[in-house]
Design a protein around this motif. Structure first.
Motif, PDB file in Angstrom:
ATOM      1  N   GLY A  19       0.851  -1.387   0.037  1.00 28.69           N
ATOM      2  CA  GLY A  19      -0.048   0.014   0.038  1.00 28.69           C
ATOM      3  C   GLY A  19       1.046   1.114  -0.056  1.00 28.69           C
ATOM      4  O   GLY A  19       0.340   2.383  -0.628  1.00 28.69           O
ATOM      5  N   THR A  63       0.155   4.920  -4.161  1.00 32.67           N
ATOM      6  CA  THR A  63      -0.044   6.527  -4.658  1.00 32.67           C
ATOM      7  C   THR A  63       1.050   6.943  -5.438  1.00 32.67           C
ATOM      8  O   THR A  63       0.695   7.545  -6.628  1.00 32.67           O
ATOM      9  N   VAL A 120      -6.094  -0.252  -2.140  1.00 30.76           N
ATOM     10  CA  VAL A 120      -5.897   1.341  -1.627  1.00 30.76           C
ATOM     11  C   VAL A 120      -6.252   2.423  -2.899  1.00 30.76           C
ATOM     12  O   VAL A 120      -6.945   3.372  -2.181  1.00 30.76           O
ATOM     13  N   LYS A 127     -10.062   2.597  -2.864  1.00 30.60           N
ATOM     14  CA  LYS A 127     -10.732   3.461  -1.715  1.00 30.60           C
ATOM     15  C   LYS A 127     -10.361   4.810  -2.030  1.00 30.60           C
ATOM     16  O   LYS A 127     -11.174   5.782  -1.534  1.00 30.60           O
ATOM     17  N   HIS A 128      -9.195   5.243  -2.514  1.00 31.54           N
ATOM     18  CA  HIS A 128      -9.005   6.534  -2.807  1.00 31.54           C
ATOM     19  C   HIS A 128      -9.744   7.136  -3.877  1.00 31.54           C
ATOM     20  O   HIS A 128     -10.278   8.152  -3.757  1.00 31.54           O
TER      21      HIS A 128
END
Length: 212
Positions: free
Chosen positions: A13, A17, A69, A72-73
């Protein structure tokens, strides 16, 4: 094996990003689905537990963790209102995983563990289809981490106070620190709200482990 694979899911995770910002959410989720499905199908061909554990830990676990991840973002990006309701409804799908347990046992009884791995790999390939159908969220116009540029006079004044060797080292370490800070968003670790969320999330998993 389960512990190693779960570690791969959770640790991956951290890089979700940076990958999303570099390649886009649609591309990363699509590739993650392909990696998860193909790696699980490949695991069914390996002769021993060590090879299977390696494949699942290095490829399947991180692919699943990264896609989790990012999705969810995206929920937070798509819904500016009623975001709590959106998160709550999105987690309802996890309840259907309990129906997968007897189904997997059925697959094991009929097809064996190699056939079950192949079927699960095909199931994970659907994640690639989901990623391809994702619509990129609209740009918010925010400029997180924005810093005002220095004027030529300010830049000269700062650099003039350092010797050439120190100036080079200082510039090098500043660039490394800035890259690491911006890429992995290290500013989160100084936020009290972040640690409160971590505490709540950790207590939730502890309670689930106890009751499980």
């Amino acid at each position: 094996m389960v512990a190693f694979v779960d570690a791969g899911v959770e640790v991956s995770g951290i890089i979700a990003t940076p990958l999303m910002e570099r390649f886009g959410a649609r591309t990363v989720v699509t590739v993650s689905g392909l990696v998860a499905g193909i790696s699980m199908a490949t695991a069914s061909l390996l002769p021993n537990l060590y090879g299977i554990t390696f494949i699942l830990t290095i490829f399947t676990g991180p692919a699943f963790g990264i896609s989790t991840v990012i999705t969810k973002h995206l929920i937070g990006s798509y819904f500016s209102k009623s975001i709590t309701t959106a998160y709550g409804l999105s987690t309802l799908g996890s309840s259907f995983t309990f129906f997968a347990v007897p189904l997997i046992q059925l697959f094991l009884d009929i097809y064996g563990w190699r056939g079950t791995w192949l079927l699960l790999g095909g199931l994970f390939l659907n994640l690639a289809v989901v990623g391809a159908l994702m619509k990129p969220p609209a740009a918010s116009g925010r400029r997180d981490g924005y810093e005002a540029a220095l004027t030529d006079e300010e830049q000269y004044t700062r650099e003039d106070k350092l010797t050439p060797s120190n100036r080079f080292l200082s510039s090098f370490f500043i660039r490394i620190f800035s890259f690491t800070r911006d890429t992995f968003q290290l500013g989160l670790f100084s936020s009290i709200l972040f640690w409160l969320v971590v505490l709540i999330y950790s207590l939730e998993f502890i309670m689930l482990s106890i009751h499980g």
